[in-house]
Design a protein around this motif. Structure first.
Motif, short mmCIF file in Angstrom:
data_model
loop_
_atom_site.label_atom_id
_atom_site.label_comp_id
_atom_site.label_asym_id
_atom_site.label_seq_id
_atom_site.Cartn_x
_atom_site.Cartn_y
_atom_site.Cartn_z
N PHE B 13 0.89 -1.00 0.02
CA PHE B 13 -0.01 0.14 0.03
C PHE B 13 1.03 1.28 -0.13
N MET B 36 -2.34 -0.02 -4.77
CA MET B 36 -3.15 0.24 -3.36
C MET B 36 -4.25 -0.68 -3.13
N LEU B 37 -5.07 -0.59 -4.15
CA LEU B 37 -6.53 -1.37 -3.85
C LEU B 37 -6.05 -2.90 -3.76
N VAL B 40 -4.89 -3.69 -0.18
CA VAL B 40 -6.05 -4.00 0.61
C VAL B 40 -6.72 -4.86 0.65
N SER B 43 -4.82 -7.46 2.63
CA SER B 43 -5.24 -7.26 4.18
C SER B 43 -6.62 -7.82 4.48
N LEU B 44 -7.67 -7.63 3.62
CA LEU B 44 -9.07 -7.90 3.90
C LEU B 44 -8.84 -9.46 3.96
N PHE B 47 -7.38 -10.44 7.29
CA PHE B 47 -8.21 -10.27 8.50
C PHE B 47 -9.32 -11.38 8.39
N GLU B 70 -13.23 1.00 -12.15
CA GLU B 70 -12.46 2.24 -12.11
C GLU B 70 -11.34 2.19 -13.34
N PHE C 181 -18.58 1.48 0.94
CA PHE C 181 -17.41 1.46 -0.01
C PHE C 181 -18.11 1.59 -1.60
N SER C 220 -10.05 6.72 -2.77
CA SER C 220 -10.78 5.79 -2.36
C SER C 220 -9.96 4.43 -1.86
N ALA C 221 -8.74 4.30 -2.33
CA ALA C 221 -7.92 3.38 -2.01
C ALA C 221 -7.51 3.60 -0.64
N ILE C 222 -7.11 5.05 -0.04
CA ILE C 222 -7.16 5.09 1.25
C ILE C 222 -8.18 4.70 2.26
N LEU C 224 -10.60 2.74 1.43
CA LEU C 224 -10.68 1.46 1.46
C LEU C 224 -9.79 0.76 2.71
N TYR C 225 -8.59 0.98 2.59
CA TYR C 225 -7.44 0.57 3.56
C TYR C 225 -8.14 0.99 4.96
N ALA C 228 -10.39 -1.91 5.64
CA ALA C 228 -9.89 -3.15 5.89
C ALA C 228 -9.13 -3.11 7.49
N LEU C 229 -8.88 -1.96 7.76
CA LEU C 229 -8.31 -1.99 9.08
C LEU C 229 -9.51 -1.87 10.01
#
Lengths: 580, 98, 570, 467, 121
Positions: B13, B36-37, B40, B43-44, B47, B70, C181, C220-222, C224-225, C228-229
C-alpha cells in the motif's frame, strides 16, 4: 390606540415604500414621481411615529410600564419554533426615542438629497428606495424585542447601507463601503456567535424548568442572573465587539471616517446620526439587562475605550482637513461620551446617554447636512479650500455656528443637556473616568471652533471665489438657479465623478485673495429658502431640546431606571439632584 | 504468521501511495492506485482469515469489481485526454494550474 | 469443496419497498442505457431527459411520502438502513437533483446542450469544430438559416447522472463498510466521467476529469484501507457491530496494537469522506474540477455530492465517534478550521467565478463539518438544512454562471461580470441573493443554515470553532462582496456596452450568440453577453431564489421536515 | 478410499497428505512430461497436417521423424539471441518467461488420473487440488496474455506491437466466452475443484448435459491458444510473425513452447471439465477396474490426444478467418449464447433442486421464457438485418436513416453506385511527423486563443466515431 | 497451505528453466555477430518508422475498448462463479438476484453492441 402595534406598521411601511419606489424606478418612472412617493412614505412614517409616541405616553402614564410589561405596542408571533425564535416587536423608552429620531431624520434626509448629484448610472428611485429600506431595518433593530430579530435586523441594515455608500458615494466609495461592510459583518458574526451562545446558555438554564432555549428578551432578562459568569463573559465579548464596531469605539472605529466621508450627505446623516447608535443602543438593550454580571465585570474595559474615544476622537478631529471626515471624528468622540454614560450604571447617566444619542443625531445631522451643502457648493471637502464663507453665505455660516455650538455642547443647545447629564450621572460612580472625559469637552471646543474659524471667517478664498475664466453656465447670483453648480464635468470613464477642487487651479495661479469687490461674483450663494426649510426642523429641535428636554426624558427615564436595576447595581443619585 | 501478510500489505500500500504521489504519468499513477487497492485486498483476506469469517473476502471481491470499474472509467478518461493532447503525463496537463 | 466450518448460506431478508427510490433511480439508469442503445438519435434527448426528470421527481415524492409515513427499517441483511437520516438525506438530495438535472438538460444556453457531442473527436480537429459549429450530423438545434446547428450532445450524460444519484442515495443509507464503499464508488465513477464531457474548453474539462479521477481513486484506496483496518479491528463489517465493539471497549481498546488499528482505520475512513465532501486540506481537487467540469455538472457536484458525503459522514460519525469523541473532536476541529480558512483566504485571491464558488464550497464544507461534529440531533438536522440551503444557492449561482457568456463560452472571469446589474438587473439581483445566502446574511436561507449548525456546535461545546467560523465567514464575505461590487458598482467597458446594444434586442428564447459559423469561436475580443435563459434554467433560477428566500424568512418549513431523531438505525 | 475424498468428491484430503518429496517427483514428472509432450505435439501436428496435405511430413530424424522436434529445439539453442536496439531490455527478456511459466503451472491442477499408490504412498495422479482449481487455471492463463502483449510492446517495433495487441485482444475476448462456459459446469458440479468435477462426472460426462458449453469452450480454446483458424496474431501474411517477430533463439523457443503447452492445457481442461477426466469412455467403462489406478492415466491422455488431433485437424481443414469476423464471433455470438445458456442451466438446476416442481413444470418455467427470448432476439435481428440491407440499397429508395454514422458522407445526389468520398486529397505531411501542426488546434480550445476558422465547405473526413 | 506448495515447486522448476533459456542459453550459447541492420526493428527491409507506435505513438483505440469490455465481463464472471458454486444453496433468491445482475450487465452489453463497440473494421 395605546396598544396599536405601531412598531410593526412602522417596520412595514418603509419596506413597502422601498419596494414600490424601487419597482417604479426599475420600470423607468420619472425621478420626480419616485422622489415624491418616497417622501410620502417617510412622512407617513413620521405621522406614525408621532401617534406611536402619544400612544406610548398614554401607556406609560396609565402605569403600563410598572406592571411587569416591558414593552408597549407589542407584536409577537412564532417565527422559528425550533430555535424558540419569535418575531416580536415592542417599544420601550429607548427604542421609542430612537425610532422617533429616525422618523424625523429620514424625511429631512430625503429632502436634502432631492438634488443630490448621483454618480453616473444611478437613479433617485434606487437611492430613495434604499434609504427607505434602511429606515425599515433601523426601525426593526430598535423595536426588536427578540434578540434574534434584533440580530437579523442588525445585519439586514448593512445591505442597504452598503449599497448606499458603495453605489452613491464619493470617489473612493467602493473601498469605503467594503470596509464598512466587512467591519460590520465581522462584528455581526461575532454577535451571531453570542446570540447562539445566549440561546444555548438560556437552554441550559431553562432546561431545569423543562423548557427549551429562547431568545425572547423578557424571558432572557428574567433568567439573566442564572447564566454563569464564564458564559456571560464570552457572550458579552461577542456582543460588545459587535456594538463597539458599530458605535464605534476607538480601536474598532477606522471604518467610520471612510464610510462617513465617502457616503452621500443624506446617507452620512443616517449613518452617523442613527445607524451608529445601534451600537450604544445594543449595549443598553442587550448587554446590560441580559448579561448583567458580565457587564459589571467588564465595565472598566468599555469605560476605558469610551474615554479613549473621547480623547482620541477629539485629537484626531482637530487634525482633519476633510470636512466630512472631521464630522465623523467628532462623532467618534461623542460616542465615547455615550458609552461612558451607558457604563456608568446610574439612571442619570443612562438617561443622559440615551438623550445624547438623540441629540447627537440631531446636532450632527444638522452639521453633516450643512457640510454637505457647503461641499456641494464648493466642490471640495477640504477645509483648506474654504475661507470666509460667512461673508458669502451668512445664513449658512450662522447655522454652521449653531451646529458647531451644539456639537461642542454649549449650554442652550440640546447636546449640553445630555452631556451634562452623562457627566454628573457618571461622576459619583466613576469619578476618574469622568474627569478624564471632561478634558474632551475642552478639546471639542478647540477643534470645532478652529474649523469654524478656518472655514467661515477670515478673507474669502478658495472655492468660494469664482474662477477667472468666465463659463457661461455659472449661476449669476444666489438663488437665481436652483441647480447647484456642477463641480466638474463628468469624468469620461463614467465612473465616480472625480471632484477636483476647482480651487487648485486658482490657488496656483495666485488668485487666492480677492478683494471685497469681486465678492458679488462668488461662486456660490447662500442657503436657499428650501434648504433653510429643510434644516429648520433640526434647528428647532436643537434649540427646543436644549431648553426643554423633559418630554424626551420622561420617556427615557423609566427604562433607564429599569436598566440600572437589571444590571444589579444600586442607583447613585446625581450630585446635582438629577433631572426628574 | 498472518501479521506478516498485513505487513506485506501495508508495504504494498505504501509503495502504491508513494507512487501516486511521486510519479507523473497518469497511467503509472493509475496503476499505483490499483496496487493500493490490491494491497488492501490482501489485508482484507488476511483479516478474514484471522477472524474466521468471510466478510473480508466478500469485500475483497467487491473491491476487485470496483477496481475493474475504476480501470474502465480511468482508461476512458485517460484515453480521451491522450487523444486530445497526445500525452498521458499528468505534468503536461497544466491548464488548471494558475 | 464446501468447508463444513462455513455456516450455510441464508438468503437475507429484503424489503424492496424501503429502498424503492434507490431501485427506481438505478433501474431508470439502466433503462437509460438501453434507451441509448435502442432509441433513435433524434428522439434520444427528449426520452432521456424526461426519463431522468421523472425518475428523480418520483423518487423525491416517494421519499417524502415514506418519510412522512415513517417507514423505516434495516434491510439487506443489515447493510442498508433506511431511517430518518436516510430519508432526510434522500429528500434533500433528490430535491436538489431536480434543478441540477434541469441545468443539465438545458439547451438554450448552448445549442445542442452543454455536453460534448462526440467525445472522441480530438480537440481542435476539424471534426471537433464541425460538431460545435453545425453542419455536422443533424438532429441538433437548427440555425436560423436552416443549416444544421451544432451536433446534439451525448445523452449518456443522463444515465450517468442517474447512476451518480443512485450512489449518492445508497451512500448515507449504507450501514456496513462494504455497501458504504460500493456506494462511494457508484457515486464517484459517473462524476469522474461527467467532469470530462464539456462541449467548450474540452482540454480543461478533460484535465479536470483526470485530476478528479486520479485523486478520487487514490482517496478511495485510502478509504478502503481504512475499511480493511476497521474490519480487522472489529471482525465485522457491519456498523452496528463495530460501534458496539467501540462502545463496549473500556478505554477504547485492550491493547495498543488494537487501538492503532481502530484509530488508523477511522482516520483513513474519515479522510476519504472528507475528500468527497471537499473539506479542508483534502480539497485540492475542488477548484480545478469545479472550474473544468461543465457548469451544470459542477452545480450537481457542489450540491448533491456534498449532501451525500455529509449525510454519510453523519451516519459514520454518529455511529462510531461518540465513545471516542475525546480523541476525534480535536482532530476534526483542526480540519474544520483549516477548511474554513483555506476556503476563505485563498478564495479571496481568485479571479474566476467558478473558482470563487469552489473555494466558497470549501469554506462551507468547514462550516458544515461543525454541524456534523456536534454529534447531536440538532447538529444532524442543522447539517441537512445547511446542505439544502447551500445546495439551492449554489445551483442557482452556477446556473447564472452558465448564462454569462463571452463568444461561445462561459465568461467566468470576474472582470467579465462587470456591470452585469445594468445589463440584466434581475439576474444580478438573484445572484446577489445567492451570494448573500452564502454569506449568511439574515433573511436568506444561508443564514438559518449557519445559525442551526453553529447553534448545534455551541451546544456541543465547540464555541471557539464557531468564533473562528464567524471570522472565516467574514472573510468569505469579502469575495462575495467583490462579485457584488463587480456586478453593481463596476461599469462595463466600452466594447461590452456596444456589444450589449447590438445584442440587446434579444427576445425570449432567442440567443445572443448567432448561429453563423465563425462567430462562435471563443476569443477574447468577443463581447460578453447574457443569454436569455430558457425555460429550464428559468425554472431553476426561480425555484432556487424562492427557496433561498423562503427558507430564510420561514425556516420552520424546512427545519421541521429535516428533523433527524437519534439514535440511528443500523 | 472414499474417506480420503472431500465432501464434494475432490481428492484434496488425499493430496494434503503428500510429503514434499512426492510433490517434487510429481512436479518434475509434469515438467518433463510437458516438455516431451510438446516435442511430440509438434511432431504430431506436422505429421498429421502433412498427411492431410498429401505429403509425408517430417520423417528423417528418428523413427517416423519423431526426433525432428528435438532437432529443431536443439537448433534453436544454438541460434544467436538478438536483442533489437530499441527493445526494452528487461521486459523483452522477461516476456517469454512470463508466457511459458504459467503454461507449465496450469497443468498442476489437472487430474491426470485417479487415486494410485506411488512409491508406497497413497496419492492421486495430480500435482495439487485447489478448491478454486479451475479459477486458478483461468487466472494463470490470463497471466500468459501479459507475456504476449509485453513481448510485442518491448520489441520496440511496429509489427510485434500490433501483433501483441491483437493477440491480447483476441485472448481476452475469448477468455470471456471461456469463463462463461465454465459457469454451467460449476452450476452442475457445485465446486471449482477439478478432481471433484471429475468425480461428479461418474454418472455421465458433462459434455452430454452441457453441449452448448462444450461447443463454446472448444471454440474459445482455439481462440485462446491463438491456433488456426484463429491464429490472427501471428498471421504471417499480415503481421509477419506477430508479437514474436523480433524474437530469436530460445526466447522465441519459449513462446513456441508456451503455445504448445497451452494447447495441451486447454485440451486437458476440456477433458477434465467436459469429457469425464480420467474416466474411461462408455463401452470400456463397463469393464471393471478400468477406472482405477494407472489405467486412468491412459484414458486421460487418449482424450487429450484426441482433442489435439482435433486442433490439428481444424488447422488443416479451415482457412484463417478475418479479424473482425473473429471478434464478432467471440463477442456477438459466443457471449450471448453463453449467457442465455447459463440462464437456462441455472434456472433448471435451481428450480429442480430447491423447489418441488415436477420436471415438466421446470421445463415449462425455463423453456417458455427462453423460447420467447430467442424469438424476440431473432425478430430484432431480422429487422435490423433488413434495415441494413435497405441501407445498402440505392439511396433513392432509402428512407431517412435514423442511425446515420457521423462522418459518413451521404451525397445529396447519388447514382446507383457508390461514389468514393471526395476528400481523398493527400495531406501535405503526415500528422505524426509534424507535431507543431497538432499543437495549433490543441491550443485553440483555450479560451484565450483563437481557433482557426473552418474553411468554407471543408470536406468531412470519413470514419471516426459512431453515434 | 500445503496444497499450494507443489505449485510453488513447479513454479520454481519452470522459472529456472524458462529464465535460463531466456538469458543464459539465448545469449550465451549462440554466436554473436554484430550487424546494425539486425538490431533494427524488422519492417520487411524498409526503413523503420521513426516513431514506432506504442512508445511515443498511439495504440489503436479499439484495443482499449476491448480491454474495457473484457474488464466488464470478467467482473461478471467473478460474480457468476461463486453463485454457480452455491446456486443450489442460494435457491430461487439467488437465481433472481443473479438474473438481475446479468440483466444489468446485459444492458451494458446491448448498449455497446448497438453503439458499434463490438464492430471491428
Amino acid at each position: 390606540m395605546d396598544q396599536v402595534p405601531f412598531p410593526l406598521v412602522m417596520l412595514v411601511v418603509p419596506a413597502v415604500g422601498a419596494a414600490v419606489v424601487g419597482l417604479l424606478a426599475a420600470r423607468g418612472a420619472p425621478a420626480r414621481a419616485t422622489k415624491q412617493l418616497a417622501l410620502g412614505f417617510s412622512l407617513v412614517e413620521l405621522v406614525l411615529a408621532v401617534l406611536s409616541w402619544i400612544g406610548f405616553r398614554n401607556w406609560q402614564t396609565s402605569g403600563g410600564g410598572s406592571e411587569g410589561a416591558l414593552f408597549a405596542q407589542t407584536t409577537s408571533f412564532d417565527w422559528i419554533p425550533a430555535f424558540g425564535v419569535r418575531f416580536s416587536l415592542g417599544l420601550d423608552g429607548f427604542s421609542l426615542v430612537m425610532i422617533a429620531l429616525i422618523a424625523v431624520l429620514v424625511p429631512i434626509v430625503l429632502l436634502a438629497s432631492w438634488e443630490e448629484r448621483l454618480p453616473q448610472g444611478r437613479t433617485f428611485g434606487g437611492y430613495f428606495a434604499l434609504l427607505l429600506a434602511l429606515q425599515s431595518a433601523m426601525v426593526g433593530v430598535f423595536a426588536a424585542t427578540d434578540v434574534f430579530l434584533f440580530y437579523v435586523m442588525f445585519e439586514v441594515m448593512l445591505i442597504p447601507m452598503y449599497f448606499l455608500v458603495g453605489g452613491f458615494g464619493g470617489p473612493r466609495r467602493q473601498a469605503a463601503a467594503m470596509k464598512f461592510f466587512l467591519y460590520s459583518l465581522l462584528g455581526g458574526l461575532l454577535m451571531l456567535a453570542s446570540v447562539i451562545g445566549l440561546y444555548v446558555a438560556s437552554g441550559r438554564v431553562l432546561a431545569e424548568q423543562g423548557r427549551s432555549g429562547t431568545l425572547d428578551f423578557a424571558t432572557l432578562r428574567e433568567i439573566a442572573d442564572q447564566i454563569p459568569l464564564s458564559s456571560q463573559l464570552w457572550i458579552f465579548a461577542g456582543f460588545a465587539i459587535a456594538f463597539a464596531i458599530k458605535a464605534p469605539l476607538v480601536p474598532l472605529h477606522t471604518w467610520l471616517p471612510d464610510a462617513g466621508a465617502e457616503a452621500p450627505t443624506g446617507t452620512g446623516v443616517l449613518l452617523v446620526g442613527v445607524l451608529d447608535k445601534v451600537g450604544t443602543f445594543g449595549f443598553l438593550r442587550i448587554c446590560l439587562p441580559l448579561l448583567p454580571a458580565a457587564s459589571r465585570e467588564l465595565a472598566w474595559l468599555l469605560l476605558l475605550l469610551a474615554v479613549l474615544g473621547v480623547l482620541y476622537g477629539a485629537v484626531v478631529a482637530a487634525g482633519q482637513t476633510d470636512l466630512k471626515r472631521f464630522v465623523t471624528w467628532t462623532s467618534i468622540a461623542h460616542f465615547g461620551f455615550i458609552a461612558l454614560g451607558v457604563f456608568a450604571f446610574t439612571t442619570t447617566a443612562i438617561s443622559g446617554a440615551v438623550l445624547y444619542m438623540v441629540n447627537h443625531g440631531i446636532a450632527t445631522g444638522l452639521l453633516f447636512l450643512l457640510v454637505g451643502m457647503l461641499v456641494s457648493r464648493g466642490g471640495s471637502r477640504s477645509v483648506t479650500d474654504y475661507g470666509g464663507v460667512w461673508k458669502v453665505a451668512p445664513v449658512l455660516g450662522g447655522l454652521f455656528l449653531l451646529a458647531s455650538l451644539a456639537t461642542v455642547a454649549v449650554p442652550g443647545t440640546n447636546s449640553f443637556v445630555s452631556e451634562f447629564l452623562v457627566l454628573i450621572g457618571s461622576f459619583p460612580r466613576i469619578p476618574v473616568w469622568t474627569v478624564l472625559a471632561t478634558v474632551g469637552i475642552v478639546l471639542a471646543a478647540v477643534y470645532m471652533l478652529w474649523v469654524f474659524q478656518r472655514v467661515m471667517t477670515g478673507p474669502v478664498r478658495g472655492s468660494a471665489v469664482l474662477l477667472d475664466e468666465p463659463t457661461g453656465d455659472l449661476p449669476a447670483g444666489p438663488g437665481s438657479e436652483p441647480e447647484p453648480v456642477p463641480p466638474a464635468p463628468p469624468a469620461a470613464g463614467g465612473t465616480a465623478v472625480a471632484v477636483r477642487p476647482v480651487s487648485t487651479a486658482a490657488a496656483t495661479s495666485g488668485g487666492r485673495h480677492r478683494t471685497e469687490a469681486s465678492a458679488r461674483r462668488f461662486r456660490f450663494g447662500d442657503l436657499r429658502a428650501r434648504e433653510i426649510a429643510i434644516l429648520s426642523p433640526l434647528v428647532a429641535l436643537v434649540l427646543l431640546l436644549g431648553f426643554y428636554p423633559q418630554p424626551v426624558l420622561d420617556v427615557i427615564n423609566p427604562t433607564a431606571q429599569r436598566t440600572v436595576v437589571d444590571v444589579g447595581v444600586t442607583d447613585l443619585p446625581a450630585p446635582l439632584g438629577g433631572t426628574r | 504468521m498472518t501479521t506478516h501478510w498485513l505487513v506485506v500489505s501495508a508495504l504494498l500500500f505504501g509503495v502504491g501511495a508513494v507512487g501516486v504521489l511521486v510519479r507523473r504519468n497518469a497511467i503509472v499513477v493509475f496503476m499505483c492506485v490499483e496496487l493500493m487497492l490490491n494491497a488492501v485486498n490482501l489485508s482484507l483476506v488476511t483479516f478474514s482469515r484471522m477472524h474466521g469469517n468471510l466478510d473480508g473476502v466478500v469485500v475483497a471481491f467487491f473491491v476487485m469489481v470496483v477496481a475493474a470499474a475504476e480501470v474502465v472509467v480511468g482508461l476512458a478518461i485517460i484515453m480521451a485526454i491522450f487523444r486530445s493532447r497526445r500525452s498521458a503525463s499528468v505534468d503536461d496537463a497544466s491548464l488548471l494550474k494558475y | 469443496m464446501t468447508d463444513p466450518s462455513v455456516p450455510p448460506i441464508v438468503a437475507p431478508s429484503v424489503d424492496l419497498v424501503l429502498v424503492l427510490p434507490i431501485l427506481v433511480v438505478l433501474g431508470a439508469a439502466v433503462v437509460g442505457v438501453l434507451v441509448e442503445a435502442f432509441v433513435g438519435r433524434s428522439r434520444r434527448f427528449a426520452v432521456q431527459a424526461a426519463l431522468t426528470l421523472l425518475t428523480v421527481a418520483f423518487a423525491a415524492v416517494w421519499t417524502i411520502v415514506a418519510a412522512v409515513g415513517d417507514r423505516v427499517g434495516v434491510t439487506f441483511a443489515g447493510s442498508v438502513s433506511v431511517d430518518a437520516l436516510t430519508h432526510v438525506a434522500w429528500g434533500v438530495l433528490l430535491v436538489l437533483a431536480v434543478p441540477a438535472v434541469l441545468l443539465v438538460l438545458d439547451r438554450t444556453v448552448e445549442p445542442g446542450g452543454a455536453f460534448v457531442a462526440a467525445g472522441s473527436a480530438p480537440v481542435g480537429s476539424a471534426g471537433d469544430r464541425r460538431q460545435n459549429l453545425g453542419s455536422g450530423a443533424g438532429g441538433g438545434a437548427d440555425g436560423p438559416d436552416g443549416a444544421p446547428g451544432p451536433a446534439p450532445m451525448q445523452t449518456e450524460v443522463f444515465p450517468l447522472i442517474l447512476f451518480a444519484v443512485g450512489g449518492m442515495m445508497i451512500f448515507p443509507a449504507a450501514s456496513d463498510l462494504l455497501t458504504f464503499f460500493v456506494a462511494l464508488e457508484v457515486l464517484s465513477l459517473p462524476l469522474y466521467l461527467l467532469c470530462g464531457l464539456a462541449r467548450r474548453r474540452r482540454l480543461i474539462s478533460q484535465e479536470a476529469a483526470v485530476k478528479y479521477f486520479l485523486l478520487g481513486a487514490f482517496v478511495s484506496a485510502i478509504l478502503l484501507y481504512g475499511i480493511a483496518l476497521l474490519y480487522g479491528w472489529a471482525g465485522s463489517i457491519r456498523f452496528a457491530d463495530i460501534a458496539a465493539k467501540i462502545a463496549g471497549d473500556p478505554g477504547t481498546g485492550s491493547g495498543v496494537g488494537n487501538d492503532l488499528l481502530l484509530l488508523l482505520g477511522l482516520a483513513l475512513l474519515v479522510v476519504g469522506l472528507l475528500f468527497k465532501a471537499s473539506v479542508g486540506p483534502f480539497h485540492l481537487w475542488t477548484p480545478d474540477v469545479y472550474q473544468g467540469a461543465p457548469t451544470a455538472v459542477t452545480a450537481f457536484m457542489a450540491a448533491c455530492t456534498k449532501v451525500a458525503a455529509f449525510a454519510a459522514m453523519l451516519r459514520v460519525f454518529l455511529t462510531f465517534l461518540p465513545p471516542v469523541q475525546d480523541i476525534w473532536i480535536p482532530v476534526l476541529s483542526v480540519i474544520a478550521v483549516v477548511s474554513m480558512l483555506i476556503g476563505s483566504i485563498i478564495g479571496v485571491a481568485q479571479s474566476d467565478m467558478k473558482r470563487v464558488l469552489a473555494y466558497s464550497s470549501i469554506a462551507h464544507a468547514g462550516f458544515i463539518l461543525l454541524g456534523v461534529m456536534s454529534l447531536s440531533e440538532r447538529g444532524a438536522s442543522g447539517t441537512m438544512f445547511y446542505l439544502l440551503s447551500y445546495g439551492f444557492a449554489t445551483i442557482g449561482a452556477f446556473a447564472i454562471t452558465m448564462l454569462v457568456r463571452r463568444g461561445a463560452g462561459e465568461a467566468t472571469r470576474l472582470e467579465e461580470w462587470s456591470g452585469l446589474a445594468k445589463r440584466s438587473p434581475v439576474l444580478a439581483a438573484v445572484m446577489t441573493l445567492f451570494l448573500l445566502s452564502f454569506a449568511g446574511i439574515p433573511l436568506t436561507s444561508g443564514f438559518i443554515g449557519k445559525l442551526t449548525v453553529f447553534t448545534a456546535a455551541v451546544d456541543a461545546g465547540l464555541t471557539p470553532l464557531v468564533v473562528i467560523a464567524m471570522i472565516a465567514t467574514a472573510i468569505t464575505v469579502a469575495f462575495y462582496l467583490r462579485v457584488v461590487v463587480v456586478m453593481y458598482l463596476t461599469p462595463t467597458d466600452r466594447a461590452d456596452r456596444s456589444a450589449d446594444r447590438s445584442a440587446g434586442g434579444s427576445g425570449p428564447g432567442s440567443r445572443t450568440v448567432s448561429g453563423a459559423p465563425g462567430t462562435l469561436l471563443e476569443t477574447t475580443t468577443a463581447p460578453v453577453s447574457v443569454v436569455v435563459p430558457g425555460p429550464a434554467i428559468a425554472i431553476v433560477l426561480v425555484v432556487c431564489a424562492l427557496v433561498t428566500l423562503l427558507l430564510g424568512l420561514a425556516p420552520s418549513l424546512g427545519l421541521d421536515l429535516l428533523d433527524v431523531p437519534l439514535p440511528l438505525l443500523s | 478410499m472414499n474417506e480420503l475424498l472431500g465432501p464434494d468428491g475432490s481428492v484434496q484430503p488425499l493430496l494434503a497428505g503428500d510429503p514434499v518429496w512426492l510433490s517434487l517427483i510429481k512436479a518434475v514428472m509434469i515438467f518433463a512430461g510437458l516438455l516431451l509432450l510438446t516435442l511430440f505435439a509438434i511432431w504430431f501436428e506436422r505429421r498429421v497436417v502433412g498427411r492431410m496435405q498429401h505429403r509425408p511430413g517430417p520423417n528423417w530424424n528418428g523413427p517416423f521423424g519423431l526426433l525432428q522436434s528435438l532437432a529443431d529445439a536443439l537448433k534453436l539453442h544454438f541460434k544467436e539471441g538478438i536483442i533489437p536496439a530499441r527493445a526494452d531490455l528487461f521486459v523483452y527478456i522477461a516476456a517469454p518467461v512470463m508466457c511459458a511459466v504459467p503454461a507449465f503451472l496450469i497443468f498442476s491442477i489437472i487430474p491426470l488420473g485417479g487415486p494410485v499408490s506411488l512409491f508406497g504412498h497413497e496419492t492421486a495422479l495430480q500435482l495439487t487440488d485447489l478448491n478454486v482449481g479451475v479459477l486458478a487455471a483461468f487466472a494463470l492463463a490470463s497471466i500468459g496474455v501479459y507475456g504476449i502483449v509485453l513481448g510485442g510492446w518491448a520489441s520496440g517495433s511496429t509489427y510485434p506491437l500490433l501483433g501483441g495487441l491483437r493477440s491480447a485482444a483476441q485472448m481476452i475476448s475469448y477468455e470471456v466466452a471461456m469463463g462463461l462456459s465454465f459457469v454451467a459446469v460449476f452450476l452442475l458440479s457445485g465446486t471449482l475443484s477439478t478432481s471433484a468435477i471429475v468425480h461428479q462426472q461418474e454418472g455421465g460426462w458433462y459434455v452430454w448435459l452441457l453441449p452448448v458449453s462444450f461447443v463454446v469452450y472448444v471454440i474459445s480454446m482455439v481462440g485462446e491458444t491463438n491456433r488456426a483458424p484463429f491464429d490472427l496474431a501471428e498471421a504471417e501474411g499480415e503481421l509477419v510473425g506477430g508479437f514474436n517477430t523480433e524474437y530469436s533463439s530460445m526466447r522465441f523457443g519459449l513462446f513456441f513452447l508456451a503455445e504448445y503447452i497451452n494447447l495441451i492445457n486447454v485440451s486437458a481442461i476440456a477433458t477434465t471439465l467436459f469429457l469425464g477426466g480420467w474416466r474411461a469412455p462408455w463401452p470400456i467403462s463397463l469393464i471393471p477396474g478400468v477406472n482405477e489406478g494407472w489405467w486412468t492415466l491412459l484414458w486421460f491422455f487418449i482424450k487429450v490426444l484426441a482433442l489435439m488431433f482435433f486442433f490439428v485437424w481444424i488447422r488443416g481443414a479451415l482457412p484463417r478467418i478475418r479479424y473482425d469476423q473473429f471478434m464478432s464471433l467471440g463477442w456477438k455470438v459466443m457471449v450471448p449464447i453463453s449467457l442465455v445458456w447459463i440462464g437456462v442451466v441455472g434456472t433448471v438446476r435451481v428450480l429442480d433442486t430447491t423447489t418441488d416442481l415436477t420436471g415438466w413444470a421446470v421445463l415449462a418455467w425455463v423453456g417458455i421464457p427462453t423460447a420467447v427470448l430467442i424469438i424476440v432476439v431473432w425478430l430484432l435481428f431480422a429487422r435490423s438485418a433488413a434495415r441494413r440491407r435497405q441501407a445498402a440499397a440505392p439511396a433513392g429508395t432509402t428512407p431517412p436513416e435514423d442511425r446515420v454514422l457521423p462522418g459518413t458522407v451521404v451525397p445529396a445526389s447519388v447514382g446507383s453506385y457508390p461514389v468514393p468520398p471526395l476528400d481523398l486529397a493527400v495531406p501535405p505531411a503526415p500528422p505524426r511527423r509534424d507535431r507543431t501542426a497538432d499543437a495549433g488546434p490543441d491550443a485553440a480550445a483555450l479560451p484565450s486563443s483563437r481557433t482557426e476558422p473552418v474553411p468554407a465547405g471543408a470536406p468531412s473526413t470519413p470514419g471516426g466515431e459512431r453515434v | 497451505m500445503t496444497l499450494y506448495l507443489p505449485i510453488v515447486i513447479l513454479l520454481v522448476l519452470a522459472l529456472v528453466f524458462a529464465a535460463s533459456m531466456a538469458t543464459v542459453v539465448s545469449d550465451g550459447v549462440g554466436p554473436r555477430r554484430w550487424n546494425r541492420a539486425k538490431l533494427d526493428a524488422y519492417e520487411c527491409g524498409i526503413e523503420p518508422t521513426p516513431l514506432p507506435a506504442g512508445r511515443a505513438g498511439r495504440f489503436p483505440v479499439k484495443f482499449y475498448l476491448t480491454a474495457m469490455l473484457f474488464i466488464v465481463f470478467d467482473v461478471e464472471i467473478i460474480f457468476l462463479y461463486p453463485w454457480a458454486q452455491s446456486a443450489v444453496q442460494l435457491g430461487v433468491f439467488g437465481l433472481i438476484e443473479i438474473g438481475l445482475f446479468v440483466l444489468t450487465v446485459g444492458a451494458v452489453y446491448v448498449y455497446v453492441w448497438r453503439r458499434g463497440g463490438l464492430d471491428w473494421n
